[in-house]
Write an enzyme that holds these catalytic residues in place. Sequence first.
Site, PDB file in Angstrom:
ATOM      1  N   ASP A  62       0.983  -1.239  -0.132  1.00  0.00           N
ATOM      2  CA  ASP A  62      -0.004  -0.069   0.076  1.00  0.00           C
ATOM      3  C   ASP A  62       1.040   1.238   0.126  1.00  0.00           C
ATOM      4  OD1 ASP A  62      -2.519   1.251   0.066  1.00  0.00           O
ATOM      5  OD2 ASP A  62      -2.370   1.757   2.238  1.00  0.00           O
TER       6      ASP A  62
ATOM      7  N   ARG B  79     -10.834  10.032 -12.063  1.00  0.00           N
ATOM      8  CA  ARG B  79     -10.024  10.223 -10.911  1.00  0.00           C
ATOM      9  C   ARG B  79      -9.468   8.908 -10.427  1.00  0.00           C
ATOM     10  NH1 ARG B  79     -14.451  10.427  -6.788  1.00  0.00           N
ATOM     11  NH2 ARG B  79     -12.627  10.801  -5.560  1.00  0.00           N
ATOM     12  N   LYS B  80      -9.470   7.998 -10.898  1.00  0.00           N
ATOM     13  CA  LYS B  80      -8.930   6.621 -10.797  1.00  0.00           C
ATOM     14  C   LYS B  80      -7.468   6.244 -11.370  1.00  0.00           C
ATOM     15  CE  LYS B  80     -13.710   4.644 -10.824  1.00  0.00           C
ATOM     16  NZ  LYS B  80     -14.443   3.497 -11.335  1.00  0.00           N
TER      17      LYS B  80
END
Length: 261
Positions: free
Chosen positions: A181, A226-227
């Site tokens: 992450d 936005r991705k």
Amino acid sequence: MARSLGRLFKGFQSPAFPKAMGAELCPATCVSVRTPFVRTILALPSAFSSKPQDFSLPNSSWGPEMLRLYNHYKSQCEVEVEGEEKQEGPWQRLPSYNRSLKFTPAADLCVLPSGGVYLSKTIQSKARLFTRNITDPGAAFEYVLFVNKEKQKCVGIFQTGHLLEGPPGHVHGGAIATMIDTVTGSHATVLSGPVMTANLNINYRSPIQLGHTVLIESSLDKMESRKTFISCKVTGTDGSKLYTEATALFLSISVSHLLGG
């Protein structure tokens, strides 16, 4: 405050800190932020206390393989051009501090519109990034990140500390997920500005022994509005052994999203 944050977050478009942005944030009242984990890895040095420490630099805990890989990528951050001074190379090291932004609270304690209580000074004095909250060098997350904008890739060199144990002698799956992450989120931030994690899909292939150094390589798949879609793999330092594979989706966020609730 929103305008100050807006100016600040423009700096997240690049892993380098803009020289023009040297002002501290203005004193702010407490606000309710009800959003998932928000990426703010590239904070300004001036937003920290006097002398912020960059934890992505070599220390006494780094093993030979960690140092070798660090020097390998660092050597590509600058290139020599015949007859000229060194120029910026294809890779850039991302600095890493133990905090994100430093806000100056207006009071010890304030009541939010939602009715909650925000212990501002306590939080501000003790808050630390999860991956940088253990001060003993080499005990937990020891890592450094490099990004290549041209190839749209990011690589994390990760030395696994003894406090990350899950199965006996091996790294906890949650610690591996945290580093995936961190690397993919840092990469997405460089590409898209402030983002938050929307989805993280991980396939564990083989356990990682404590004390080992691994490579976490992140590649851009595509960007849609936005991705930001990113793929990631965790391998041995020579690339021959695959430990983990992952895909991640990040959503770009605005200042109003940060401050809204």
